[in-house]
Scaffold this motif. Structure first.
Motif, PDB file in Angstrom:
ATOM      1  N   UNK A 181      19.220  -6.510  37.987  1.00  0.00           N
ATOM      2  CA  UNK A 181      19.769  -7.737  38.551  1.00  0.00           C
ATOM      3  C   UNK A 181      18.992  -8.157  39.798  1.00  0.00           C
ATOM      4  N   UNK A 182      18.686  -7.163  40.640  1.00  0.00           N
ATOM      5  CA  UNK A 182      17.928  -7.462  41.851  1.00  0.00           C
ATOM      6  C   UNK A 182      16.535  -7.983  41.498  1.00  0.00           C
ATOM      7  N   UNK A 183      15.896  -7.328  40.512  1.00  0.00           N
ATOM      8  CA  UNK A 183      14.569  -7.784  40.100  1.00  0.00           C
ATOM      9  C   UNK A 183      14.631  -9.192  39.522  1.00  0.00           C
ATOM     10  N   UNK A 184      15.709  -9.456  38.759  1.00  0.00           N
ATOM     11  CA  UNK A 184      15.874 -10.786  38.188  1.00  0.00           C
ATOM     12  C   UNK A 184      16.095 -11.819  39.294  1.00  0.00           C
ATOM     13  N   UNK A 185      16.892 -11.444  40.292  1.00  0.00           N
ATOM     14  CA  UNK A 185      17.121 -12.349  41.412  1.00  0.00           C
ATOM     15  C   UNK A 185      15.826 -12.613  42.171  1.00  0.00           C
ATOM     16  N   UNK A 186      15.062 -11.533  42.396  1.00  0.00           N
ATOM     17  CA  UNK A 186      13.784 -11.695  43.091  1.00  0.00           C
ATOM     18  C   UNK A 186      12.832 -12.577  42.284  1.00  0.00           C
ATOM     19  N   UNK A 187      12.807 -12.332  40.960  1.00  0.00           N
ATOM     20  CA  UNK A 187      11.940 -13.141  40.112  1.00  0.00           C
ATOM     21  C   UNK A 187      12.390 -14.600  40.132  1.00  0.00           C
ATOM     22  N   UNK A 188      13.729 -14.811  40.022  1.00  0.00           N
ATOM     23  CA  UNK A 188      14.248 -16.174  40.051  1.00  0.00           C
ATOM     24  C   UNK A 188      13.967 -16.835  41.397  1.00  0.00           C
ATOM     25  N   UNK A 189      14.130 -16.046  42.485  1.00  0.00           N
ATOM     26  CA  UNK A 189      13.834 -16.580  43.810  1.00  0.00           C
ATOM     27  C   UNK A 189      12.367 -16.942  43.930  1.00  0.00           C
ATOM     28  N   UNK A 190      11.502 -16.061  43.428  1.00  0.00           N
ATOM     29  CA  UNK A 190      10.071 -16.303  43.505  1.00  0.00           C
ATOM     30  C   UNK A 190       9.683 -17.552  42.719  1.00  0.00           C
ATOM     31  N   UNK A 191      10.292 -17.705  41.533  1.00  0.00           N
ATOM     32  CA  UNK A 191       9.913 -18.821  40.666  1.00  0.00           C
ATOM     33  C   UNK A 191      10.562 -20.138  41.086  1.00  0.00           C
ATOM     34  N   UNK A 192      11.712 -20.065  41.767  1.00  0.00           N
ATOM     35  CA  UNK A 192      12.448 -21.286  42.068  1.00  0.00           C
ATOM     36  C   UNK A 192      12.490 -21.627  43.553  1.00  0.00           C
ATOM     37  N   UNK A 193      11.880 -20.803  44.382  1.00  0.00           N
ATOM     38  CA  UNK A 193      11.908 -21.075  45.814  1.00  0.00           C
ATOM     39  C   UNK A 193      11.168 -22.363  46.133  1.00  0.00           C
ATOM     40  N   UNK A 194      11.683 -23.088  47.133  1.00  0.00           N
ATOM     41  CA  UNK A 194      11.058 -24.336  47.553  1.00  0.00           C
ATOM     42  C   UNK A 194       9.855 -24.074  48.449  1.00  0.00           C
ATOM     43  N   UNK A 195       9.973 -23.048  49.289  1.00  0.00           N
ATOM     44  CA  UNK A 195       8.838 -22.688  50.132  1.00  0.00           C
ATOM     45  C   UNK A 195       7.778 -21.975  49.293  1.00  0.00           C
ATOM     46  N   UNK A 196       6.606 -21.823  49.862  1.00  0.00           N
ATOM     47  CA  UNK A 196       5.479 -21.203  49.141  1.00  0.00           C
ATOM     48  C   UNK A 196       5.304 -19.765  49.640  1.00  0.00           C
ATOM     49  N   UNK A 197       5.438 -18.809  48.722  1.00  0.00           N
ATOM     50  CA  UNK A 197       5.083 -17.429  49.054  1.00  0.00           C
ATOM     51  C   UNK A 197       3.619 -17.225  48.654  1.00  0.00           C
ATOM     52  N   UNK A 198       2.882 -16.547  49.536  1.00  0.00           N
ATOM     53  CA  UNK A 198       1.471 -16.312  49.222  1.00  0.00           C
ATOM     54  C   UNK A 198       1.063 -14.939  49.755  1.00  0.00           C
ATOM     55  N   UNK A 199      -0.021 -14.450  49.191  1.00  0.00           N
ATOM     56  CA  UNK A 199      -0.636 -13.202  49.663  1.00  0.00           C
ATOM     57  C   UNK A 199      -2.146 -13.371  49.544  1.00  0.00           C
ATOM     58  N   UNK A 200      -2.834 -13.033  50.630  1.00  0.00           N
ATOM     59  CA  UNK A 200      -4.295 -13.144  50.633  1.00  0.00           C
ATOM     60  C   UNK A 200      -4.898 -11.831  51.125  1.00  0.00           C
ATOM     61  N   UNK A 201      -6.180 -11.637  50.808  1.00  0.00           N
ATOM     62  CA  UNK A 201      -6.877 -10.506  51.421  1.00  0.00           C
ATOM     63  C   UNK A 201      -7.303 -10.899  52.825  1.00  0.00           C
ATOM     64  N   UNK A 202      -7.968 -10.001  53.519  1.00  0.00           N
ATOM     65  CA  UNK A 202      -8.321 -10.265  54.909  1.00  0.00           C
ATOM     66  C   UNK A 202      -9.365 -11.373  55.037  1.00  0.00           C
ATOM     67  N   UNK A 203     -10.063 -11.665  53.955  1.00  0.00           N
ATOM     68  CA  UNK A 203     -11.040 -12.761  53.978  1.00  0.00           C
ATOM     69  C   UNK A 203     -10.393 -14.111  53.687  1.00  0.00           C
ATOM     70  N   UNK A 204      -9.075 -14.092  53.398  1.00  0.00           N
ATOM     71  CA  UNK A 204      -8.378 -15.345  53.132  1.00  0.00           C
ATOM     72  C   UNK A 204      -8.389 -15.773  51.693  1.00  0.00           C
ATOM     73  N   UNK A 205      -8.789 -14.868  50.773  1.00  0.00           N
ATOM     74  CA  UNK A 205      -8.805 -15.219  49.354  1.00  0.00           C
ATOM     75  C   UNK A 205      -7.395 -15.034  48.785  1.00  0.00           C
ATOM     76  N   UNK A 206      -6.885 -16.065  48.102  1.00  0.00           N
ATOM     77  CA  UNK A 206      -5.503 -16.068  47.607  1.00  0.00           C
ATOM     78  C   UNK A 206      -5.382 -15.115  46.415  1.00  0.00           C
ATOM     79  N   UNK A 207      -4.462 -14.145  46.544  1.00  0.00           N
ATOM     80  CA  UNK A 207      -4.211 -13.181  45.471  1.00  0.00           C
ATOM     81  C   UNK A 207      -2.921 -13.483  44.718  1.00  0.00           C
ATOM     82  N   UNK A 208      -1.895 -13.931  45.435  1.00  0.00           N
ATOM     83  CA  UNK A 208      -0.591 -14.242  44.823  1.00  0.00           C
ATOM     84  C   UNK A 208      -0.091 -15.531  45.458  1.00  0.00           C
ATOM     85  N   UNK A 209       0.499 -16.394  44.634  1.00  0.00           N
ATOM     86  CA  UNK A 209       1.114 -17.608  45.152  1.00  0.00           C
ATOM     87  C   UNK A 209       2.268 -17.981  44.226  1.00  0.00           C
ATOM     88  N   UNK A 210       3.368 -18.483  44.804  1.00  0.00           N
ATOM     89  CA  UNK A 210       4.555 -18.823  44.015  1.00  0.00           C
ATOM     90  C   UNK A 210       4.369 -20.166  43.307  1.00  0.00           C
TER      91      UNK A 210
END
Length: 660
Positions: A181-210
């Protein structure tokens, strides 16, 4: 024991054969052997007892292990019956162990797992190998217990059975369900969030984005992954500043950035991000959340401009503005005021702010405060007038409009006031003039009635005597005249004198009815309606409730004139054939003095503006002024084809007359 008996028989035989000497020797040897054998037997007995104790201890340990093991144990026959079960299994199912033995194991399996259980049995006996599965078991109290079963088939020539261990995995299943349930909530939050979640390496290359990146930036996930974030900065130097702050603090909150949308339009974003480090503490990545605050910044700018305009209006207006905070059981407290209010009241800000409104509105009662608060809480603006006291003790009247405003958890009362001292003075002057005019009207009416009384008395006394003399002489001429022409002239004199009598009587009624002074108001009104009924050939009904003969002369004549004019209007202008007059004395009620209610209704065509005055009467305007002069109320209702209703209410308290 068999060996001992054999030794004894042999010893007896040797003693018989060998003689007495040999017999003695053999007996000693035999005794020694017997003692030796006894010791051996005792040692064997002790060993057997020790072995028995060990077996008992082993059995007890097995029983304890079986009954009190942290898992359940059971033996199920090939018929599906439970033949053995430990205490843990009984507790797991919530059933007494004695009741558990002999029951079908399938009785405790949830229906959805029947097929899994029967397939497991088939595999066990077909393969004769250990098997395991998970089943949902039905407890005695109706709850469900999830268990992991390890099953071992036990086959013999006589029977087949299954030995089963039960591990309670209900908590594990619950944790797994919560995890899913928690994973589903996190997945739903990730997929439906209005803000942008992102992850980059130290050089600024985008690895993950919602997925929300599409709505916020115009780019899809596929278009962003692998690209450097510096491509989207309006000012690339902001990236270096953000990275420097991250390396210095490890985390930043609400860091404002200006980023470019896919359509090249600038967007203001708020970044909350942190450094991710490896086990050695070395920064390896950056993750964060971007929130589009462009609309918020625009609203903030609009609010800033609005507040600037509000403060300018607040301070520059000539009206007095008070901002108050409502209190539950007390008067509202002043929390702000404009300069005009401070100057008008003569107080500095520190002297006025924090004081209840009753500090300056000294004439308002607690009940009035509560009533005003009740009206304000409806949300509609409340208009009222108030009297304020200044710091030097002077007072002034103000017209105020107040509104109760709720913003979030904050409630405020905004009151805008304007000096109304001149208006109040003008109203007081107007009221004073009205009182003086009404007093003058009463004096004029009194003078008029006195003149009418005098004129009526003179007409009655002097004209009546003259007419009586003329009528007497005319009758004498008629009775004694020889000449027919003279007799006819005498008869004409008598008829004219009678007509003059009737005309003078009608004039006397209009001037001052003698019955009013002699018999009272009730008799005068009865005479008036009777005369009007005879003259106009209409139906006049009158009802009087209460004693009205004790009224003062001013009110008595006012009521008489009111009924007189009402009857005249109904006859002359309304062409009515039915008039109803009701006079009712109303007792004092709720602080109100005694009152007299007069109602005159007719079924005529009504009274029109061009006919509201008659040559000889006051008309509707005169009726109204006469009632108002005595402090009463007057109302005329005209309904086409239904006639006219005249209603008047006169106070019977004489204090108003004496005070004016």
């Amino acid at each position: 024991m068999k060996h001992e008996d054999e030794m004894r028989r042999r010893a007896g035989a040797e003693s018989i054969a060998g003689g007495d000497e040999a017999e003695q020797l053999d007996q000693d040897t035999l005794i020694h052997e017997l003692r030796t054998h006894q010791l051996e037997l005792e040692m064997q007995n002790e060993e057997l007892q020790r072995t028995e104790l060990e077996l008992i201890e082993a059995r007890d340990r097995f029983t304890d292990l079986y009954d009190f093991a942290p898992v359940g144990y059971a033996t199920v026959s090939d018929k599906g019956l439970i033949t053995q079960a430990n205490i843990m299994l009984a507790e797991m199912l919530g059933v007494d162990r004695n009741r558990l033995i002999g029951q079908r194991f399938s009785h405790f399996i949830m229906p959805q797992d029947y097929d899994a259980w029967y397939l497991l049995i088939v595999k066990l006996f077909r393969l004769n190998l250990r098997q395991q599965t998970e089943l949902a078991l039905k407890c005695e109290d109706g709850s469900i217990c999830y268990a992991q079963l390890h099953c071992l088939p036990v086959c013999s020539a006589q029977s087949n059975a299954i030995r089963i261990t039960f591990a309670d995995i209900s908590e594990y299943r619950r944790i797994e369900a919560e995890k899913r349930q928690y994973e589903e909530q996190c997945r739903s939050l990730f997929e439906n969030m209005l803000d942008i979640y992102y992850k980059t390496d130290m050089d600024g290359r985008i690895e993950v984005v919602s997925p929300s990146c599409l709505a916020q930036t115009g780019y899809t996930q596929a278009e962003l992954l692998g690209r450097r974030v510096t491509e989207f900065y309006i000012d690339p130097a902001q990236r270096d500043q953000l990275l420097s702050a991250l390396l210095r603090k490890g985390k930043v909150n609400d860091y404002e950035l200006i980023l470019a949308h896919k359509n090249k339009a600038p967007r203001i974003a708020s970044a909350t991000c942190r450094l991710l480090r490896d086990e050695a503490g070395k920064p390896v990545a950056i993750e964060g959340v971007l929130r589009n605050i462009t609309a918020r910044k625009q609203v903030e700018e609009q609010l800033r401009l609005s507040e600037t305009r509000y403060r300018a209006l607040f301070e520059q207006t000539s009206d007095y503005v008070l901002v108050m905070e409502p209190r539950t059981d007390a008067a509202p407290v002043i929390v702000d005021a404009n300069q005009a209010a401070f100057e008008k009241h003569g107080y500095a800000a520190d002297d006025l702010i924090g004081k209840p409104i009753t500090f300056i509105d000294t004439n308002i009662s607690p009940e009035a405060v509560a009533e005003r608060m009740r009206l304000l809480q409806s949300g509609d603006p409340v208009y009222f007038e108030t009297k304020h006291t200044c710091s030097d003790g002077s007072t002034f009247w103000a017209d105020a409009v107040a509104r109760y405003v709720s913003i979030g958890d904050s409630n405020m009362i905004y009151s805008v006031e304007r000096d109304a001292t001149r208006r109040k003075q003008a109203e007081e002057d107007q009221a004073r003039l009205l009182r003086e005019n009404r007093a003058l009207m009463r004096q004029l009416m009194q003078v008029q009635e006195d003149e009418r009384r005098t004129l009526a008395r003179d007409l009655h006394d002097e004209l009546g005597q003259l007419l009586t003399g003329i009528q007497t002489r005319g009758e004498y001429i008629t009775m004694h005249a020889i000449d027919s022409e003279v007799r006819i002239m005498g008869e004409e004199i008598v008829r004219s004198t009678s007509a003059l009598f009737d005309a003078s009587h009608a004039s006397l009624l209009r001037l001052r009815p003698a019955t009013l002074d002699a018999l009272g108001l009730s008799a005068a009104l009865t005479e008036l309606t009777g005369e009007r009924q005879k003259q106009a050939d209409i139906v006049c009904s009158m009802r009087i409730d209460g004693d009205i003969d004790a009224l003062d002369d001013m009110r008595a004549i006012a009521i008489y004139r009111l009924v007189q004019e009402g009857l005249t209007n109904a006859f002359r202008h309304g062409k009515a054939d039915c008039v109803n007059v009701i006079i009712r004395k109303l007792p004092a009620h709720a602080g109100r003095d005694d009152q007299l209610w007069i109602e005159i209704t007719d079924n005529g065509k009504g009274v029109h503006a061009e006919a509201d005055r008659t040559p000889t009467g006051m008309g509707v305007i005169g009726m109204r002024e006469r009632v108002h002069a005595l402090g009463g109320t007057f109302m005329l209702t005209h309904v086409p084809e239904d006639g006219v209703r005249i209603e008047a209410m006169l106070p019977l308290d004489h204090s108003e007359d004496s005070g004016r």
